[in-house]
Design an enzyme around this catalytic site. Structure first.
Site, PDB file in Angstrom:
ATOM      1  N   HIS A 109       1.095  -1.247  -0.149  1.00 26.05           N
ATOM      2  CA  HIS A 109       0.097  -0.030   0.137  1.00 26.05           C
ATOM      3  C   HIS A 109       0.917   1.313  -0.047  1.00 26.05           C
ATOM      4  O   HIS A 109       1.913   1.379   0.766  1.00 26.05           O
ATOM      5  CB  HIS A 109      -0.937   0.115   1.302  1.00 26.05           C
ATOM      6  CG  HIS A 109      -2.028   0.990   1.160  1.00 26.05           C
ATOM      7  ND1 HIS A 109      -2.484   1.759   2.228  1.00 26.05           N
ATOM      8  CD2 HIS A 109      -2.531   1.832   0.318  1.00 26.05           C
ATOM      9  CE1 HIS A 109      -3.256   2.821   2.000  1.00 26.05           C
ATOM     10  NE2 HIS A 109      -3.522   2.594   0.949  1.00 26.05           N
ATOM     11  N   ASP A 127       7.528   7.265 -20.928  1.00 24.12           N
ATOM     12  CA  ASP A 127       7.784   7.157 -22.117  1.00 24.12           C
ATOM     13  C   ASP A 127       9.182   6.793 -22.329  1.00 24.12           C
ATOM     14  O   ASP A 127      10.005   7.043 -21.577  1.00 24.12           O
ATOM     15  CB  ASP A 127       7.343   8.432 -22.832  1.00 24.12           C
ATOM     16  CG  ASP A 127       8.161   9.988 -22.453  1.00 24.12           C
ATOM     17  OD1 ASP A 127       8.971   9.579 -21.928  1.00 24.12           O
ATOM     18  OD2 ASP A 127       7.592  10.937 -22.385  1.00 24.12           O
ATOM     19  N   HIS A 166       6.700  18.524 -14.386  1.00 25.88           N
ATOM     20  CA  HIS A 166       7.560  17.519 -14.894  1.00 25.88           C
ATOM     21  C   HIS A 166       8.730  17.436 -14.371  1.00 25.88           C
ATOM     22  O   HIS A 166       9.119  16.222 -13.845  1.00 25.88           O
ATOM     23  CB  HIS A 166       7.696  17.910 -16.431  1.00 25.88           C
ATOM     24  CG  HIS A 166       8.496  16.737 -17.136  1.00 25.88           C
ATOM     25  ND1 HIS A 166       7.912  15.400 -17.237  1.00 25.88           N
ATOM     26  CD2 HIS A 166       9.706  16.665 -17.700  1.00 25.88           C
ATOM     27  CE1 HIS A 166       8.696  14.484 -18.097  1.00 25.88           C
ATOM     28  NE2 HIS A 166       9.850  15.130 -18.091  1.00 25.88           N
ATOM     29  N   TYR A 200       5.648  13.693 -22.624  1.00 26.26           N
ATOM     30  CA  TYR A 200       4.917  13.693 -21.388  1.00 26.26           C
ATOM     31  C   TYR A 200       4.109  12.493 -21.116  1.00 26.26           C
ATOM     32  O   TYR A 200       2.972  12.598 -20.155  1.00 26.26           O
ATOM     33  CB  TYR A 200       4.239  15.042 -21.022  1.00 26.26           C
ATOM     34  CG  TYR A 200       5.238  16.174 -21.142  1.00 26.26           C
ATOM     35  CD1 TYR A 200       6.223  16.168 -20.401  1.00 26.26           C
ATOM     36  CD2 TYR A 200       5.063  17.026 -22.178  1.00 26.26           C
ATOM     37  CE1 TYR A 200       7.184  17.519 -20.838  1.00 26.26           C
ATOM     38  CE2 TYR A 200       5.860  18.019 -22.392  1.00 26.26           C
ATOM     39  CZ  TYR A 200       6.949  18.446 -21.597  1.00 26.26           C
ATOM     40  OH  TYR A 200       7.971  19.426 -21.607  1.00 26.26           O
ATOM     41  N   SER A 201       4.158  11.587 -21.910  1.00 27.89           N
ATOM     42  CA  SER A 201       3.249  10.131 -21.509  1.00 27.89           C
ATOM     43  C   SER A 201       3.912   9.473 -20.305  1.00 27.89           C
ATOM     44  O   SER A 201       4.472   8.335 -20.899  1.00 27.89           O
ATOM     45  CB  SER A 201       3.294   9.413 -22.951  1.00 27.89           C
ATOM     46  OG  SER A 201       2.450  10.128 -23.800  1.00 27.89           O
ATOM     47  N   ASN A 202       3.726  10.058 -19.330  1.00 26.87           N
ATOM     48  CA  ASN A 202       4.368   9.428 -17.995  1.00 26.87           C
ATOM     49  C   ASN A 202       3.194   9.576 -16.898  1.00 26.87           C
ATOM     50  O   ASN A 202       2.377  10.473 -16.897  1.00 26.87           O
ATOM     51  CB  ASN A 202       5.434  10.187 -17.603  1.00 26.87           C
ATOM     52  CG  ASN A 202       6.561  10.362 -18.433  1.00 26.87           C
ATOM     53  OD1 ASN A 202       6.992   9.469 -19.289  1.00 26.87           O
ATOM     54  ND2 ASN A 202       6.791  11.539 -19.061  1.00 26.87           N
TER      55      ASN A 202
END
Length: 134
Positions: free
Chosen positions: A20, A28, A101, A123-125
């Protein structure tokens, strides 16, 4: 052989070991990975595998309590953002938090593991925070 969609041994092991509040990142191809953080590098070539496919498979096995995105993602609007917004409507990603970012890079130091995709959309994170199933 496993019956669930996830077949990658390293990724399956990491998800099974999450407690947890642990952080698992899907990133990316260009996101730096801090020293000392486990890297599961799935990238084969540009776009393969894509961010959305990896997220879909991870969510088939991981309970997510919340997630963190970079503010820049909202500005650039890569295809992954639309999928994440849909998953939010289905309550599959828990609470959403936005940070810069640069702060996401700092947060990556706390990740239990980082999954590197072949995604080349900026920015595909996402940082996924593990929840519990009870």
């Amino acid at each position: 052989m496993k019956k669930t969609p996830l077949l990658n041994i390293a990724l399956s092991r990491v998800i099974a070991s999450l407690g947890h509040g642990d952080i698992l990142m899907i990133v990316d191809a260009g996101m730096p990975v801090p020293a000392g953080v486990e890297l599961i590098d799935l990238a084969l070539t540009r776009g393969v595998p894509d961010f959305i496919s990896v997220l879909d498979v991870v969510l088939s096995e991981m309970q997510v309590e919340s997630h963190v995105l970079a503010n820049e993602m909202a500005e650039v609007k890569p295809p992954a953002l639309q999928v994440i917004e849909s998953l939010n409507l289905e309550d599959q990603l828990g609470q959403q938090r936005w940070i810069s970012h640069e702060d996401l890079k700092v947060l990556s130091r706390k990740a239990k593991a980082i999954i590197r995709t072949g995604e080349c959309q900026p920015y595909s994170n996402v940082a996924l925070v593990s929840g519990v199933v009870f």
